[in-house]
Design a protein around this motif. Structure first.
Motif, PDB file in Angstrom:
ATOM      1  N   LEU A 469       0.957  -1.318  -0.013  1.00  7.61           N
ATOM      2  CA  LEU A 469       0.060  -0.163   0.196  1.00  7.61           C
ATOM      3  C   LEU A 469       0.695   1.254   0.187  1.00  7.61           C
ATOM      4  O   LEU A 469       0.793   2.125  -0.734  1.00  7.61           O
ATOM      5  N   VAL A 470       1.894   1.407   0.714  1.00  2.69           N
ATOM      6  CA  VAL A 470       2.631   2.210   0.905  1.00  2.69           C
ATOM      7  C   VAL A 470       3.294   2.604  -0.466  1.00  2.69           C
ATOM      8  O   VAL A 470       3.495   3.904  -1.062  1.00  2.69           O
ATOM      9  N   LEU A 471       3.928   1.603  -1.180  1.00  2.34           N
ATOM     10  CA  LEU A 471       4.471   1.656  -2.467  1.00  2.34           C
ATOM     11  C   LEU A 471       3.671   2.165  -3.387  1.00  2.34           C
ATOM     12  O   LEU A 471       3.886   3.202  -4.237  1.00  2.34           O
ATOM     13  N   GLY A 472       2.382   1.470  -3.445  1.00  2.00           N
ATOM     14  CA  GLY A 472       1.344   2.120  -4.432  1.00  2.00           C
ATOM     15  C   GLY A 472       0.926   3.616  -4.152  1.00  2.00           C
ATOM     16  O   GLY A 472       1.008   4.458  -5.241  1.00  2.00           O
ATOM     17  N   THR A 474       2.881   5.801  -2.892  1.00  2.00           N
ATOM     18  CA  THR A 474       4.165   6.806  -3.297  1.00  2.00           C
ATOM     19  C   THR A 474       4.119   6.695  -4.911  1.00  2.00           C
ATOM     20  O   THR A 474       4.664   7.751  -5.321  1.00  2.00           O
ATOM     21  N   ALA A 475       4.091   5.773  -5.592  1.00  2.00           N
ATOM     22  CA  ALA A 475       3.897   5.461  -6.969  1.00  2.00           C
ATOM     23  C   ALA A 475       2.931   6.441  -7.377  1.00  2.00           C
ATOM     24  O   ALA A 475       3.337   7.253  -8.467  1.00  2.00           O
ATOM     25  N   ALA A 476       1.771   6.526  -6.945  1.00  2.00           N
ATOM     26  CA  ALA A 476       0.700   7.332  -7.439  1.00  2.00           C
ATOM     27  C   ALA A 476       1.269   8.866  -7.382  1.00  2.00           C
ATOM     28  O   ALA A 476       1.100   9.591  -8.229  1.00  2.00           O
ATOM     29  N   VAL A 477       1.878   9.401  -6.266  1.00  2.00           N
ATOM     30  CA  VAL A 477       2.100  10.756  -5.974  1.00  2.00           C
ATOM     31  C   VAL A 477       3.296  10.864  -7.125  1.00  2.00           C
ATOM     32  O   VAL A 477       3.181  12.054  -7.612  1.00  2.00           O
ATOM     33  N   LEU A 478       4.191  10.136  -6.902  1.00  2.00           N
ATOM     34  CA  LEU A 478       5.478  10.327  -7.875  1.00  2.00           C
ATOM     35  C   LEU A 478       5.003  10.249  -9.488  1.00  2.00           C
ATOM     36  O   LEU A 478       5.514  11.335 -10.316  1.00  2.00           O
ATOM     37  N   LEU A 479       3.923   9.614  -9.881  1.00  2.00           N
ATOM     38  CA  LEU A 479       3.820   9.471 -11.279  1.00  2.00           C
ATOM     39  C   LEU A 479       2.972  10.837 -11.416  1.00  2.00           C
ATOM     40  O   LEU A 479       3.140  11.239 -12.606  1.00  2.00           O
ATOM     41  N   SER A 480       2.151  11.631 -10.530  1.00  2.32           N
ATOM     42  CA  SER A 480       1.591  12.647 -11.022  1.00  2.32           C
ATOM     43  C   SER A 480       2.388  13.810 -10.846  1.00  2.32           C
ATOM     44  O   SER A 480       2.080  15.088 -11.611  1.00  2.32           O
TER      45      SER A 480
END
Lengths: 892, 115
Positions: A469-472, A474-480
């Motif tokens: 969940l943490v990785l997901g 983080t990925a969502a924020v990084l991607l945007s």
């Protein structure tokens, strides 16, 4: 959730909650004044004064009201935002599924790969490193490692005997220590399939067992599922013979029948009673002997073992409140004191105490940390790659955003939409990734071929899912972030004015994309370099001269009955081996009690008449073997002769030693024909042979000696045969032959010698496989990144290239300039990655074998691979560029 | 001695909820209703009434809507939400039990027999 109707209405009216408060209070006053006038008949002015008086502190009430209004406003705004975000999510889902299926599929797949790798590795790390051992209060469990004070003077290669304990020493420490609630022991000199079970339905079979004392299970906090623990009386001479079954054995052999307690079982021709069944959660092998599983637990006869030398491994459970340092301090004074008191005759039992967890998993911790770092890099690579993709997409959608912004959408709502898109992608990627990780860990937990501690306990648990969940998120924020930066840094209105022709990104985002590619290459470079070093080490390990030839040799455990008499043993093995070597296809056969890379024991070995420096410990690993063993194993005889059957229990005592033993005891001389002292007896050295990698492939062998089976008691019997035939087809014939000679021979498998070697390198293979897979993944991602950026820049520069070609630039020149731009990016990435590798390489040092963390060959190879990838990834766009038709390009 | 009683802490919420049980009312109406129903024994001050109303509204026990009063003024009318109704039922039961217990104790005439 849609915006509630009343809110739209309220907005339309421009309602102000603060004004509402004022209106409400004003109404109250007016109403009161009316009533006062009606009741008392006074003037309105008087009534107003009275009303205000009754009201009290109007101002503070209003303030309270305004505060409430503000809070309510915030509440509503949050609810609105959530509602809008939900709508954005729906919109994102629709866009991604209907219009941009390709983009969505690629993003979700790469994200899923990154998340799967991270989730799976985290579950491994969590099981082996982070989670406590599967025992209650396992942080109080302590491992004893003996012989601390002499370990420096003694060859590091003397194996288990150097760190284990005599029964007398164990008993003395157990009685006198004050730090431990329980001090327990087991006999670690076990192999696979040590015991022959008969008396069950079907033929005799071999099972693996370990001798424990009566305190062992209580110290670990393990309670039998059925029946009882073994008793102290059973661990003494003449005690009743009882046996505990593992849960798996109970299920397999007895179908989980609860009525087996008290039933008899014949182990190695002796009658035992089944006293209990252990719970499924107790996995001795996973903790104490990775890669092996154990079927039975037998009370160790401590009185008998007290005659054997170092036989015990010690585990203790600290009393509550006692730290391991306090226990160590006690051991440091207690153990030398006990020795001075003469509690045991010889031997150094000064001990280092470590937490059991540290003892079990300490060796794999570094490798796992490296693995964890590698998957972290992978996820970073995935995010950078997708950011790049998002950025390109944002550039293409600039017109859409400009239009929406012109229609009144604020930057906030555009950001929200981008966040909704990346959240949708990240969620899908995480779900898929978790599923893949689950499949992988389930597969891994069932693997018996990797000798890693606690491997069977690996699973996706709550901790792991939280990590995902943490990785997901983080990925969502990084991607945007990248597309948001793209929008924010650009004037959307001007885009609209320029019209749809301008799909170009600004120079800032162009630079950003270049930076992305460079960092991708750098990350891939670090990954590849690490993987390269580990791979090189792995190959070096495989390339090691083992001292024996594992190819075309196989091993079977055999049973023999010599009634404990040495004079009977010779003829028994002579008969067995002559029958076996007579079988077609068998070139050589021999027996040893223990095989290299398995269990081991060591005895003292000294040259007669030589004076050694004080503190010298001449330990040598000892194997009890038959004639023919060296030939069957493929161990090269350097000098002298093999044992023969003429070396009997009554003839002169003889030994064979290895080169290391020769160097240690007869430096610069030929040891053959010399007299050595073994266990206080004179023996003649009849040959010297190659050093055999006994303990591990990486450890340089120390002194080793071989004693004929007629002159020393073997601890078991492993028959090695050298054959060109397939072990599978040979096994039945072999077993039939052995059974003709000895009907009690249990069903045993014929393992290849290579299998034993593979098992010894399996932890290294495990890490190399994973790290290499991650590095390959990183390489693909980096290649995609380069390809994306170069082809994008080619399509953007179509006009410019067209002009240059119209002005006479050749097709090959254009191709070259495109390739050169790809190579420039890679070169920058390699430089950055090289620097990072240089500093991170030291971290790998302890995992390497035969290579250094700054190995230039590996580094150059990696740089060349990356350059090749750059050319490959740049080739397609370069070809496209060189085929641009100047006329068409200029007309655009 | 005053015939008006001080409000015991925590009772105001129940009184407000109860006063809305018969239908929507504005703040002024609520204070009137409480006064009349308790035979002028309980007087709710504006300084405590309005904050309580706003608090209950934010807690979702009340809902507010602007409407016209009997004399055609714009007034804020409060209504019980379903949640408010549930809350009222639970609180009333608690209060009755509490009052009965306190009553029993205070009206006791002799020490209980030791058993």
């Amino acid at each position: 959730m849609p915006v509630p109707m009343w809110r739209r209405y309220a907005r339309f009216l421009g309602v102000d909650l603060k004004a509402d408060v004022d209106d409400e209070l004003a109404f109250h006053l007016e109403q009161k004044i009316d009533d006062l006038v009606a009741q008392r008949g006074c003037s309105r002015k008087e009534a107003r004064r009275e009303a205000l008086r009754q009201f009290g502190d109007l101002r503070s009430i209003r303030q309270t009201g305004h505060r409430h209004a503000r809070r309510k406003e915030r509440q509503m705004r949050l609810r609105d935002h959530l509602g809008l975000f939900a709508r954005d999510l729906q919109f994102a889902l629709r866009t991604l599924i209907r219009k941009e299926r390709g983009f969505a599929a690629i993003s979700v797949l790469t994200l899923a790969l990154g998340i799967a790798a991270n989730t799976a590795v985290f579950s491994v790390v969590n099981t082996i490193v982070l989670r406590p051992l599967p025992f209650p209060d396992s942080d109080r469990l302590v491992w004893f490692s003996g012989g601390r004070d002499t370990i420096e003077n003694r060859p590091k290669t003397s194996g288990l005997s150097a760190v284990t304990y005599q029964v007398a020493a164990f008993r003395a420490i157990q009685e006198t220590n004050r730090s431990f609630a329980q001090l327990a022991s087991y006999n670690p000199y076990f192999g696979s399939g040590d015991y022959t079970v008969s008396g069950l339905s079907g033929e005799a079979q071999s099972v693996s067992g370990v001798m424990i004392d009566s305190d062992f299970l209580p110290a670990l906090g393990v309670h039998p599922l059925l029946g009882r623990n073994i008793t102290a009386a059973e661990c003494r001479a003449g005690g009743a013979r009882s046996v505990l079954l593992s849960h798996a054995m109970w299920q397999r052999q007895f179908g989980g029948d609860p009525r087996i307690l008290g039933r008899g079982l014949t182990l190695n021709k002796q009658a035992y009673t089944i006293a209990g069944v252990l719970p499924a959660s107790f996995d001795f092998g996973a903790v104490f002997s990775p890669g092996l599983s154990f079927d039975i637990f037998v009370p160790g006869d401590l009185d008998e073992m007290s005659r054997w030398g170092n036989t015990l491994a010690i585990v203790g459970r600290l009393k509550p409140g006692v730290t391991i340092e306090q226990a160590q301090r006690e051991a440091d004074t207690l153990i030398p004191q006990l020795q001075r008191d003469g509690r045991w005759k010889w031997g150094d039992y000064t001990s280092s105490l470590t937490g059991l967890k540290e003892h079990v998993t300490g060796k794999t911790r570094r490798s796992l940390t490296v693995l964890w770092g590698a998957v972290g890099l992978i996820l970073l690579l995935v995010c950078v790659n997708l950011s790049n993709l998002m950025l390109a997409r944002a550039a293409a959608r600039r017109a859409e955003f400009a239009l929406r912004s012109a229609l009144g959408a604020g930057l906030g709502s555009l950001f929200r939409q981008l966040l909704a898109e990346s959240a949708t992608l990240a969620t899908a990627g995480s779900l898929l990734g978790a599923a893949v990780a689950w499949a992988f860990t389930t597969y891994l937990a069932q693997q018996g071929s990797f000798a890693l501690p606690l491997l069977h306990h690996i699973r996706i648990d709550v901790d792991t899912l939280l990590w995902t969940l943490v990785l997901g998120v983080t990925a969502a924020v990084l991607l945007s972030l990248a597309p948001i930066h793209g929008i924010a840094s650009h004037d959307l209105q001007s885009t609209l004015r320029e019209g749809s022709q301008s799909t170009s990104a600004g120079p800032a985002s162009e630079r950003l994309r270049g930076l992305f590619v460079i960092s991708e290459v750098a990350l891939a470079c670090v990954l590849l370099f690490g993987a390269g070093l580990l791979l090189r080490s792995f190959l070096n390990v495989l390339d090691v001269d083992l001292g024996f030839r594992p190819a075309q040799a196989a091993v079977m455990r055999i049973d023999f009955d010599d009634q404990g008499k040495a004079e009977l043993r010779g003829p028994i093995f002579e008969r067995i081996l002559s029958r076996v070597t007579a079988l077609p296809g068998i070139e050589a056969a021999g027996v040893a009690d223990m095989l290299p890379l398995g269990r081991n024991r060591s005895w003292g070995l000294e040259a007669k008449g030589r004076t050694y420096s004080p503190g010298h410990r001449g330990d040598a690993i000892i194997r009890v073997v038959t004639p023919g063993y060296f030939a069957a194993m493929g161990i090269r005889l350097q000098n002298g002769r093999d044992f023969t059957w003429a070396d009997s229990s009554t003839s002169e005592r003889v030994i064979v030693i290895n080169q290391a033993a020769a160097r240690a005891n007869w430096p610069g001389e030929d040891p053959v024909g010399r007299i050595a002292m073994v266990g206080g007896r004179e023996v003649r050295v009849i040959a010297s042979l190659a050093d055999v990698r006994d303990l591990s492939l990486e450890t340089h062998p120390g002194p080793e000696m071989y004693v004929p089976i007629t002159q020393a008691g073997p601890a078991g019997a492993e028959m090695v045969i050298r054959t060109r035939l397939d072990p599978g087809t040979l096994a039945p014939t072999l077993l039939r032959t052995l059974r003709e000679l000895n009907p009690a021979q249990p069903a045993a498998t014929l393992r290849t010698l290579q299998n034993i070697v593979d098992r010894a390198v399996s932890p290294r293979r495990f890490f190399v496989l994973l790290v290499s897979a991650f590095a390959a993944l990183g390489l693909v991602l980096a290649a995609l990144g380069i390809f994306g950026v170069i082809s994008y820049s080619v399509s953007r520069r179509t006009q410019e290239i067209g002009i240059r070609m119209a002005l006479g630039a050749s097709a090959s020149g254009v191709q070259f300039s495109v390739l050169a731009s790809a190579l420039r990016l890679v070169a920058a990435g390699v430089v950055a990655g090289g620097l990072a590798s240089y500093f991170s390489g030291r971290f790998l040092e302890s995992l390497l074998f035969g290579t250094r963390p700054t190995d230039p060959v590996t580094f150059i190879a990696i740089a060349l691979i990356l350059a090749a990838i750059a050319v490959l990834a740049g080739y397609l766009p370069a070809r496209r560029a060189s085929r641009i038709d100047p006329i068409l390009a200029l007309r655009r | 001695m005053e015939t008006q009683l001080e409000l015991i802490r925590g009772t105001l919420d129940v009184l407000i909820l109860k006063s809305l049980a018969w239908g929507p009312l504005h703040g002024y109406g609520i204070s009137n209703l409480i006064r009349q129903q308790t035979d002028e024994a309980l007087l709710v001050e504006e300084g405590t009434l309005y904050p309580a109303l706003w608090r209950l509204e934010r807690k979702n026990l009340l809902e507010a809507e602007w409407g016209l009063s009997e004399n055609n003024r714009k007034a804020k009318y409060y209504t019980l939400t379903p949640e408010g109704r549930r809350h009222l039922r639970a609180e009333s039961k608690l209060w009755e039990a509490y009052a009965a217990a306190v009553g029993k104790m205070l009206s006791a005439t002799h020490r209980p027999e030791e058993s």
